[in-house]
Write a protein that holds these residues in place. Structure first.
Motif, mmCIF file in Angstrom:
data_model
loop_
_atom_site.group_PDB
_atom_site.id
_atom_site.type_symbol
_atom_site.label_atom_id
_atom_site.label_comp_id
_atom_site.label_asym_id
_atom_site.label_seq_id
_atom_site.Cartn_x
_atom_site.Cartn_y
_atom_site.Cartn_z
ATOM 1 N N GLN A 109 0.840 -1.194 0.000
ATOM 2 C CA GLN A 109 0.000 0.000 0.000
ATOM 3 C C GLN A 109 0.877 1.247 0.000
ATOM 4 N N LEU A 110 0.440 2.226 -0.783
ATOM 5 C CA LEU A 110 1.097 3.523 -0.808
ATOM 6 C C LEU A 110 0.232 4.505 -0.032
ATOM 7 N N PHE A 111 0.833 5.179 0.943
ATOM 8 C CA PHE A 111 0.119 6.168 1.744
ATOM 9 C C PHE A 111 0.682 7.557 1.438
ATOM 10 N N ILE A 112 -0.183 8.445 0.975
ATOM 11 C CA ILE A 112 0.226 9.804 0.655
ATOM 12 C C ILE A 112 -0.121 10.724 1.822
ATOM 13 N N ARG A 113 0.881 11.460 2.304
ATOM 14 C CA ARG A 113 0.755 12.314 3.480
ATOM 15 C C ARG A 113 0.024 11.573 4.613
ATOM 16 N N PRO A 114 0.592 10.453 5.043
ATOM 17 C CA PRO A 114 -0.066 9.610 6.058
ATOM 18 C C PRO A 114 -0.260 10.297 7.403
ATOM 19 N N GLN A 115 0.542 11.316 7.698
ATOM 20 C CA GLN A 115 0.389 11.999 8.985
ATOM 21 C C GLN A 115 -0.954 12.718 9.106
ATOM 22 N N ASP A 116 -1.577 13.039 7.962
ATOM 23 C CA ASP A 116 -2.885 13.687 8.006
ATOM 24 C C ASP A 116 -3.956 12.733 8.521
ATOM 25 N N GLU A 117 -3.772 11.453 8.254
ATOM 26 C CA GLU A 117 -4.775 10.450 8.633
ATOM 27 C C GLU A 117 -4.389 9.657 9.873
ATOM 28 N N PHE A 118 -3.088 9.497 10.118
ATOM 29 C CA PHE A 118 -2.620 8.666 11.228
ATOM 30 C C PHE A 118 -1.801 9.519 12.185
ATOM 31 N N PRO A 119 -2.404 9.985 13.279
ATOM 32 C CA PRO A 119 -1.685 10.823 14.255
ATOM 33 C C PRO A 119 -0.443 10.153 14.825
ATOM 34 N N CYS A 120 -0.420 8.820 14.870
ATOM 35 C CA CYS A 120 0.728 8.119 15.448
ATOM 36 C C CYS A 120 1.997 8.341 14.631
ATOM 37 N N LEU A 121 1.851 8.849 13.402
ATOM 38 C CA LEU A 121 3.004 9.095 12.544
ATOM 39 C C LEU A 121 3.462 10.547 12.577
ATOM 40 N N ARG A 122 2.901 11.331 13.477
ATOM 41 C CA ARG A 122 3.296 12.737 13.584
ATOM 42 C C ARG A 122 4.495 12.847 14.519
ATOM 43 N N PHE A 123 5.674 12.888 13.915
ATOM 44 C CA PHE A 123 6.908 12.937 14.674
ATOM 45 C C PHE A 123 7.449 14.356 14.678
ATOM 46 N N LEU A 124 8.066 14.699 15.759
ATOM 47 C CA LEU A 124 8.650 16.021 15.887
ATOM 48 C C LEU A 124 9.771 16.206 14.868
ATOM 49 N N GLY A 125 9.627 17.202 14.017
ATOM 50 C CA GLY A 125 10.675 17.536 13.064
ATOM 51 C C GLY A 125 10.721 16.673 11.826
ATOM 52 N N VAL A 126 9.761 15.752 11.641
ATOM 53 C CA VAL A 126 9.740 14.881 10.468
ATOM 54 C C VAL A 126 8.401 15.028 9.763
ATOM 55 N N ASP A 127 8.440 15.492 8.531
ATOM 56 C CA ASP A 127 7.234 15.647 7.724
ATOM 57 C C ASP A 127 7.199 14.508 6.712
ATOM 58 N N VAL A 128 6.318 13.537 6.922
ATOM 59 C CA VAL A 128 6.256 12.356 6.056
ATOM 60 C C VAL A 128 5.427 12.669 4.817
ATOM 61 N N ALA A 129 6.084 12.711 3.680
ATOM 62 C CA ALA A 129 5.386 12.993 2.426
ATOM 63 C C ALA A 129 4.571 11.785 1.977
ATOM 64 N N GLU A 130 5.161 10.608 2.057
ATOM 65 C CA GLU A 130 4.440 9.375 1.708
ATOM 66 C C GLU A 130 5.214 8.168 2.194
ATOM 67 N N GLY A 131 4.548 7.039 2.152
ATOM 68 C CA GLY A 131 5.187 5.816 2.596
ATOM 69 C C GLY A 131 4.613 4.596 1.909
ATOM 70 N N ILE A 132 5.399 3.549 1.858
ATOM 71 C CA ILE A 132 4.944 2.259 1.331
ATOM 72 C C ILE A 132 5.027 1.248 2.464
ATOM 73 N N VAL A 133 3.983 0.452 2.616
ATOM 74 C CA VAL A 133 3.967 -0.625 3.610
ATOM 75 C C VAL A 133 3.677 -1.932 2.877
ATOM 76 N N VAL A 134 4.462 -2.963 3.177
ATOM 77 C CA VAL A 134 4.315 -4.271 2.528
ATOM 78 C C VAL A 134 4.221 -5.344 3.604
ATOM 79 N N PRO A 135 3.238 -6.255 3.514
ATOM 80 C CA PRO A 135 3.167 -7.346 4.503
ATOM 81 C C PRO A 135 4.306 -8.338 4.302
ATOM 82 N N ILE A 136 4.842 -8.844 5.405
ATOM 83 C CA ILE A 136 5.891 -9.865 5.353
ATOM 84 C C ILE A 136 5.227 -11.234 5.503
ATOM 85 N N PRO A 137 5.342 -12.089 4.497
ATOM 86 C CA PRO A 137 4.673 -13.399 4.562
ATOM 87 C C PRO A 137 5.447 -14.383 5.440
ATOM 88 N N THR A 138 4.905 -14.695 6.602
ATOM 89 C CA THR A 138 5.527 -15.681 7.483
ATOM 90 C C THR A 138 4.543 -16.771 7.912
#
Length: 237
Positions: A109-138
């Protein structure tokens, strides 16, 4: 709230030019991970995060594990590299983390500006433009996720990043299975050896009074041939 994430099969990635694969860098990263399997599990996880950071040219990268059950489920960031490395060990609630959406979808999944939707990603001094998350098959139920984040507005991920991170996820799943099996075998051997040592200790001490009792009985029954015959010899035979 409507999700602010884009999936890899929509127009978002199609509109982005994908960079050329750097197979030499990718191969070097896999060699590092192969060597890391010989060491502790924590070191392997961190090495995977470091390689993800490098090959995806990300600002931060990491591996999250599901802990707890039911309403108490949460994610723990077991390995983190890059700008957010100091957040190693951080926990995020299941329903407040993009990793949950990824594990439920079982696809990258590609998340664009995830900090707008997920408060847990609001880090001091870090502005997250986007992120990719991939499940690890175990397992049948995914419990792990690998992710990268960009903190530069001009750095957008593309399908090459999805390919790299997906390959790392497969490698990570296989490596974790091998390492966990190895560590479990070592632990079982240690428990077995500890049990044998404890059993030997416990058996040695009770045998002493038993031997003394048999010796005393033999002396008391010295004039009774039948009694002496049924008693074991004092030397343990």
């Amino acid at each position: 709230m409507e999700s602010n994430h884009a999936l890899a099969d929509n127009d978002e990635f199609a509109n982005r030019p994908a960079r050329q694969p750097d197979y030499a860098s990718e191969s070097a990263g896999l060699v590092r991970l192969a060597a890391a399997q010989m060491g502790p599990r924590a070191n392997l996880l961190q090495e995977i995060a470091d390689v993800a950071l490098s090959v995806c040219n990300a600002g931060s990268a990491g591996i999250s594990l599901v802990e707890g059950t039911g309403d108490s489920r949460h994610f723990r960031w077991l390995a983190v590299a890059g700008r957010c490395a100091d957040l190693r060990g951080k926990t995020t609630a299941w329903d407040e983390c993009p990793c949950a959406m990824t594990l439920e979808a079982r696809t990258p999944q590609l998340f664009i500006r995830p900090q707008d939707e997920f408060p847990c990603l609001r880090f001091l001094g870090v502005d997250v433009a986007e992120g990719i998350v991939v499940p690890i098959p175990t397992t049948d139920t995914p419990l792990w996720a690998i992710w990268v984040m960009s903190d530069e507005e001009g750095r957008q991920f593309d399908l090459e990043d999805v390919r790299l991170l997906s390959n790392l996820a497969v490698f990570a799943g296989a490596a974790l299975t091998v390492v966990d099996a190895r560590d479990s075998g070592i632990e079982n051997d240690q428990r077995h050896n500890e049990f044998i040592a404890m059993l030997g200790h416990e058996l040695r001490h009770p045998m002493a009074p038993i031997g003394s009792a048999v010796g005393a009985a033999a002396r008391l029954c010295a004039d009774n041939a039948k009694a002496v015959e049924v008693l074991p010899s004092h030397d343990g035979s």
